[in-house]
Motif scaffolding. Sequence first.
Motif, PDB file in Angstrom:
ATOM      1  N   SER A   6       6.878  52.156 -55.433  1.00 45.68           N
ATOM      2  CA  SER A   6       8.003  51.511 -54.755  1.00 45.68           C
ATOM      3  C   SER A   6       8.668  50.543 -55.712  1.00 45.68           C
ATOM      4  O   SER A   6       8.390  49.352 -55.688  1.00 45.68           O
ATOM      5  N   HIS A   8      10.961  47.918 -57.341  1.00 49.09           N
ATOM      6  CA  HIS A   8      11.716  46.885 -56.653  1.00 49.09           C
ATOM      7  C   HIS A   8      13.168  46.913 -57.095  1.00 49.09           C
ATOM      8  O   HIS A   8      13.504  46.585 -58.213  1.00 49.09           O
ATOM      9  N   SER A 107      10.538  41.085 -49.953  1.00 49.65           N
ATOM     10  CA  SER A 107      10.816  42.251 -50.802  1.00 49.65           C
ATOM     11  C   SER A 107      10.232  43.511 -50.173  1.00 49.65           C
ATOM     12  O   SER A 107       9.298  43.453 -49.368  1.00 49.65           O
ATOM     13  N   SER A 108      10.775  44.641 -50.582  1.00 48.83           N
ATOM     14  CA  SER A 108      10.266  45.915 -50.049  1.00 48.83           C
ATOM     15  C   SER A 108       8.798  46.101 -50.425  1.00 48.83           C
ATOM     16  O   SER A 108       8.024  46.694 -49.676  1.00 48.83           O
ATOM     17  N   VAL A 109       8.408  45.565 -51.578  1.00 49.12           N
ATOM     18  CA  VAL A 109       7.008  45.689 -52.005  1.00 49.12           C
ATOM     19  C   VAL A 109       6.098  44.969 -51.002  1.00 49.12           C
ATOM     20  O   VAL A 109       5.049  45.468 -50.602  1.00 49.12           O
ATOM     21  N   GLN A 110       6.535  43.767 -50.575  1.00 46.10           N
ATOM     22  CA  GLN A 110       5.734  43.028 -49.594  1.00 46.10           C
ATOM     23  C   GLN A 110       5.706  43.758 -48.244  1.00 46.10           C
ATOM     24  O   GLN A 110       4.673  43.847 -47.591  1.00 46.10           O
ATOM     25  N   LEU A 111       6.859  44.265 -47.833  1.00 45.86           N
ATOM     26  CA  LEU A 111       6.928  44.955 -46.538  1.00 45.86           C
ATOM     27  C   LEU A 111       6.079  46.222 -46.505  1.00 45.86           C
ATOM     28  O   LEU A 111       5.464  46.536 -45.490  1.00 45.86           O
ATOM     29  N   ASP A 112       6.075  46.938 -47.622  1.00 52.97           N
ATOM     30  CA  ASP A 112       5.370  48.229 -47.646  1.00 52.97           C
ATOM     31  C   ASP A 112       3.854  48.082 -47.788  1.00 52.97           C
ATOM     32  O   ASP A 112       3.119  49.028 -47.534  1.00 52.97           O
ATOM     33  N   GLY A 119       4.901  44.051 -42.137  1.00 51.60           N
ATOM     34  CA  GLY A 119       5.551  45.197 -41.504  1.00 51.60           C
ATOM     35  C   GLY A 119       4.961  45.560 -40.156  1.00 51.60           C
ATOM     36  O   GLY A 119       3.895  45.092 -39.757  1.00 51.60           O
ATOM     37  N   ASN A 293      19.387  51.732 -50.933  1.00 55.72           N
ATOM     38  CA  ASN A 293      18.478  50.623 -50.679  1.00 55.72           C
ATOM     39  C   ASN A 293      18.769  50.033 -49.300  1.00 55.72           C
ATOM     40  O   ASN A 293      19.545  49.104 -49.159  1.00 55.72           O
ATOM     41  N   ARG A 295      17.421  48.011 -47.520  1.00 51.90           N
ATOM     42  CA  ARG A 295      17.203  46.572 -47.392  1.00 51.90           C
ATOM     43  C   ARG A 295      18.500  45.778 -47.627  1.00 51.90           C
ATOM     44  O   ARG A 295      18.653  44.652 -47.161  1.00 51.90           O
TER      45      ARG A 295
END
Length: 308
Positions: A6, A8, A107-112, A119, A293, A295
Amino acid sequence: MSHSSSPHIPVLPQQVLNLFKDIAEGIIVDCTVGFGGHSYELLKQNPNINIIGIDKDEQAREFSKERLEVFKDRFTCVAGSFGQKFGQILQDKGEKIKGVLADIGVSSVQLDDRTRGFGFHSNNLDMRMDKNNSLDASTIINTYSTYELERIFKEYGEIKEYKKMASLIVSRRLKEPFISGEDLSTFLQKHFKNHRIHPATLAFQAIRIEVNNELGELGELLEHASTLKSTIFAIISFHSLEDRMVKNAFKEWSKSCICDPNTYKCECGNNHSKGSIITKKPLVASNDENKQNPRARSAKLRAFAFKG
């Protein structure tokens, strides 16, 4: 440390680069360095600037240091909350600061990452950006009083049915506590219908803001920033509460007259503006960027130019 699955992608990258393109030298402070996306592009575009990155998330700091190694000593990274740390950097570097960027979202990294609890499918209730923080999402959901839950759902989630949501959560946790993001989001989906967004979206937002004191930090950052000179100051926010705070601060800073509105005629000398608002309307992502993206959909970028 592999995040290749993923990558960023920073939001609004081109808009950010355009804002800072005329900064020839000095320091840009990236208040939420995250996984280094914006900083990487800025260091590449502006070959004579240095960047100081701030992040309270250890995983993000490690990753960005590794990613920005190619720029050697032009990049340094400090741990801590951006409101507080920015104040210290400002005292230390003052005049050298020519740009400030804060991208205040998860960040998407944190969400995923399901272990972080941000999430809907997380296997815990955590949501701490800083693992040393004692308050986490589980504490809020399982121990806050009905009244405290109502407060955060109303203020931070702007949820219409905040009373119903708080009382349902409290009566369910008496039978069994909530154990995961999955558990909480499924529960909320069962009791609330929203065809536009997942019914748990605003509740998760509210809990996350409370866990990480996000509005408090933003307030602190804006307070410190108000003393800047000849600096471009840009903030990317992801929900209306933050956007409103930024918009109001910029409006205050650009005011030339600071007399009481009821004063018959101006007595302050009418020369108090700290600079000018660059973005009359917030900059948002193009359709192309939204496709690449998702997000970026709710991202709003506002910028202010402090005069010398």
